[in-house]
Design an enzyme around this catalytic site. Structure first.
Site, PDB file in Angstrom:
ATOM      1  N   ASP A  23       0.831  -1.216   0.000  1.00 29.14           N
ATOM      2  CA  ASP A  23       0.000   0.000   0.000  1.00 29.14           C
ATOM      3  C   ASP A  23       0.863   1.262   0.000  1.00 29.14           C
ATOM      4  O   ASP A  23       1.985   1.266   0.491  1.00 29.14           O
ATOM      5  CB  ASP A  23      -0.913  -0.026   1.244  1.00 29.14           C
ATOM      6  CG  ASP A  23      -2.086   0.925   1.109  1.00 29.14           C
ATOM      7  OD1 ASP A  23      -2.358   1.400  -0.015  1.00 29.14           O
ATOM      8  OD2 ASP A  23      -2.738   1.198   2.136  1.00 29.14           O
ATOM      9  N   HIS A  40       2.496   3.504  -8.993  1.00 38.15           N
ATOM     10  CA  HIS A  40       2.255   2.090  -9.307  1.00 38.15           C
ATOM     11  C   HIS A  40       3.434   1.490 -10.063  1.00 38.15           C
ATOM     12  O   HIS A  40       3.797   0.338  -9.852  1.00 38.15           O
ATOM     13  CB  HIS A  40       0.960   1.939 -10.113  1.00 38.15           C
ATOM     14  CG  HIS A  40      -0.275   2.356  -9.359  1.00 38.15           C
ATOM     15  ND1 HIS A  40      -0.484   1.999  -8.041  1.00 38.15           N
ATOM     16  CD2 HIS A  40      -1.354   3.097  -9.722  1.00 38.15           C
ATOM     17  CE1 HIS A  40      -1.652   2.514  -7.632  1.00 38.15           C
ATOM     18  NE2 HIS A  40      -2.181   3.189  -8.628  1.00 38.15           N
ATOM     19  N   LEU A 134      10.632 -20.405  -4.597  1.00 38.82           N
ATOM     20  CA  LEU A 134       9.575 -19.600  -3.971  1.00 38.82           C
ATOM     21  C   LEU A 134       8.250 -19.746  -4.729  1.00 38.82           C
ATOM     22  O   LEU A 134       8.230 -19.666  -5.956  1.00 38.82           O
ATOM     23  CB  LEU A 134      10.007 -18.129  -3.999  1.00 38.82           C
ATOM     24  CG  LEU A 134       8.976 -17.093  -3.555  1.00 38.82           C
ATOM     25  CD1 LEU A 134       8.838 -17.097  -2.043  1.00 38.82           C
ATOM     26  CD2 LEU A 134       9.368 -15.702  -4.029  1.00 38.82           C
TER      27      LEU A 134
HETATM   28  C1  IPE Z   1      -5.471  -2.744  -0.272  1.00 38.97           C
HETATM   29  O1  IPE Z   1      -5.136  -1.418  -0.401  1.00 38.97           O
HETATM   30  C2  IPE Z   1      -5.433  -3.425  -1.610  1.00 38.97           C
HETATM   31  C3  IPE Z   1      -4.108  -3.582  -2.209  1.00 38.97           C
HETATM   32  C4  IPE Z   1      -2.980  -3.207  -1.683  1.00 38.97           C
HETATM   33  C5  IPE Z   1      -4.089  -4.226  -3.488  1.00 38.97           C
HETATM   34  P1  IPE Z   1      -6.231  -0.265  -0.586  1.00 38.97           P
HETATM   35  O2  IPE Z   1      -5.488   0.996  -0.711  1.00 38.97           O
HETATM   36  O3  IPE Z   1      -7.165  -0.616  -1.677  1.00 38.97           O
HETATM   37  O4  IPE Z   1      -7.029  -0.344   0.792  1.00 38.97           O
HETATM   38  P2  IPE Z   1      -7.922   0.727   1.539  1.00 38.97           P
HETATM   39  O5  IPE Z   1      -8.940   1.204   0.545  1.00 38.97           O
HETATM   40  O6  IPE Z   1      -7.024   1.829   1.978  1.00 38.97           O
HETATM   41  O7  IPE Z   1      -8.498  -0.021   2.692  1.00 38.97           O
HETATM   42  C1  IPE Z   2      -1.478   0.320  -3.414  1.00 44.20           C
HETATM   43  O1  IPE Z   2      -1.308   1.690  -3.408  1.00 44.20           O
HETATM   44  C2  IPE Z   2      -1.757  -0.225  -4.795  1.00 44.20           C
HETATM   45  C3  IPE Z   2      -3.119  -0.748  -4.961  1.00 44.20           C
HETATM   46  C4  IPE Z   2      -4.080  -0.707  -4.100  1.00 44.20           C
HETATM   47  C5  IPE Z   2      -3.401  -1.372  -6.245  1.00 44.20           C
HETATM   48  P1  IPE Z   2      -2.532   2.701  -3.412  1.00 44.20           P
HETATM   49  O2  IPE Z   2      -2.920   2.986  -4.825  1.00 44.20           O
HETATM   50  O3  IPE Z   2      -3.637   2.186  -2.570  1.00 44.20           O
HETATM   51  O4  IPE Z   2      -1.882   3.976  -2.770  1.00 44.20           O
HETATM   52  P2  IPE Z   2      -2.520   4.946  -1.690  1.00 44.20           P
HETATM   53  O5  IPE Z   2      -3.026   4.102  -0.574  1.00 44.20           O
HETATM   54  O6  IPE Z   2      -3.625   5.678  -2.387  1.00 44.20           O
HETATM   55  O7  IPE Z   2      -1.401   5.834  -1.287  1.00 44.20           O
HETATM   56 MG    MG Z   3      -4.093   2.367  -0.627  1.00 50.73          MG
END
Ligand code: IPE
Ligand code: IPE
Ligand code: MG
Length: 245
Positions: A23, A40, A134
């Site tokens: 995240d 990303h 792995l």
């Molecule tokens: C969880 O992260 C999903 C992934 C890392 C793929 P999100 O960014 O979607 O989660 P919330 O919305 O903050 O709970």
């Molecule tokens: C995690 O990073 C990637 C996915 C959920 C696919 P985020 O896109 O959720 O990044 P934040 O949480 O908005 O910073």
């Molecule tokens: Mg996120």
């Protein structure tokens, strides 16, 4: 001796299964005045580092949360960027993953995924099927609630067919109908970016996982971040409900 071998020798015994909620890509990008997609992109590089590091450390299973069943709520353009990146990453990395002895597995629903992505998933799973290094489990379009409902549906079908009595349903039967049926539960579950929640990830499987929350945003995740999480894991006392042994 390679650099990798030297550092893995110095590190403590790695847990058998590490699961990561990757995240913070968006916040990483925002802090740098970049578009979210840049986060990303860097995040995909961090995933490569995590896979390589876990391989070097002798981790048996690494589960990466790549896209949740709730992530469809994001703007279409961002979903498209994420899917394009996955497509690109799979095509570019599959050779190197196969060379590293990595066995790829995908969990999550294939509904809503583009047909060419499904083809790529099936191709990469088939190509790496016999590898013994792995096991990289990619949670894509994954959500625990949906997975648990699906397991309940399968059990209900067996009951309706007369193949199973409700009273005979036990935890092992339930677990055998989850997408992770033949995968051990995670020992260590890491979430980056300072958020402290599971976001519908491995709710059944993480019942006794040690949760480690790192402030680092996912694009900055490094071998050192992984070592830090593993060191924290070793400081924990896993009791599984029993008294301290
Ligand atoms: C969880 O992260 C999903 C992934 C890392 C793929 P999100 O960014 O979607 O989660 P919330 O919305 O903050 O709970
Ligand atoms: C995690 O990073 C990637 C996915 C959920 C696919 P985020 O896109 O959720 O990044 P934040 O949480 O908005 O910073
Ligand atoms: Mg996120």
């Amino acid at each position: 001796m390679t650099q990798a071998a030297t550092s893995s020798a110095a590190a403590p015994q790695a847990p058998a299964h590490i699961a990561i909620i990757m995240d913070g890509n968006g916040r990483w990008a925002k802090a740098r005045g970049l578009p979210r997609v840049a986060g990303h992109q860097r995040g995909a590089e961090a995933a490569r580092i995590a896979v390589r590091s876990c391989g070097e450390l002798g981790v048996k299973y690494l589960t990466l949360y790549a896209f949740s069943s709730e992530n469809w709520k994001r703007p279409v353009a961002e979903v498209d960027d994420l899917m394009s990146l996955l497509r690109f990453y799979l095509r570019r990395e599959i050779g190197s993953l196969a060379e590293q002895g990595v066995r790829l597995r995908f969990i999550g629903s294939r509904e809503r995924l583009a047909p060419d992505i499904i083809t790529e998933i099936e191709r990469s799973e088939a190509l790496t099927h016999a590898n013994s290094g792995l096991t990289l489990v990619v949670a894509l379009n994954y959500g625990s609630h949906e997975e648990i409902v699906q397991a309940a549906r399968l059990l209900a079908e067996d009951v309706a067919k007369g193949a199973l009595r409700p009273a005979d349903i036990d935890e092992a039967m339930f677990a055998a109908r989850l997408s992770t049926a033949d995968i051990p539960n995670p020992d260590l579950l890491i979430r980056t970016s300072g958020e402290q929640r599971l976001s519908n990830f491995l709710l059944w499987q993480a019942a006794y996982s040690e949760l480690v929350f790192l402030d680092t945003c996912w694009p900055d995740f490094s071998r050192e971040s992984l070592d830090q999480a593993i060191r924290e894991f070793h400081r924990r006392d896993r009791r599984f409900g029993a008294t301290h042994g």
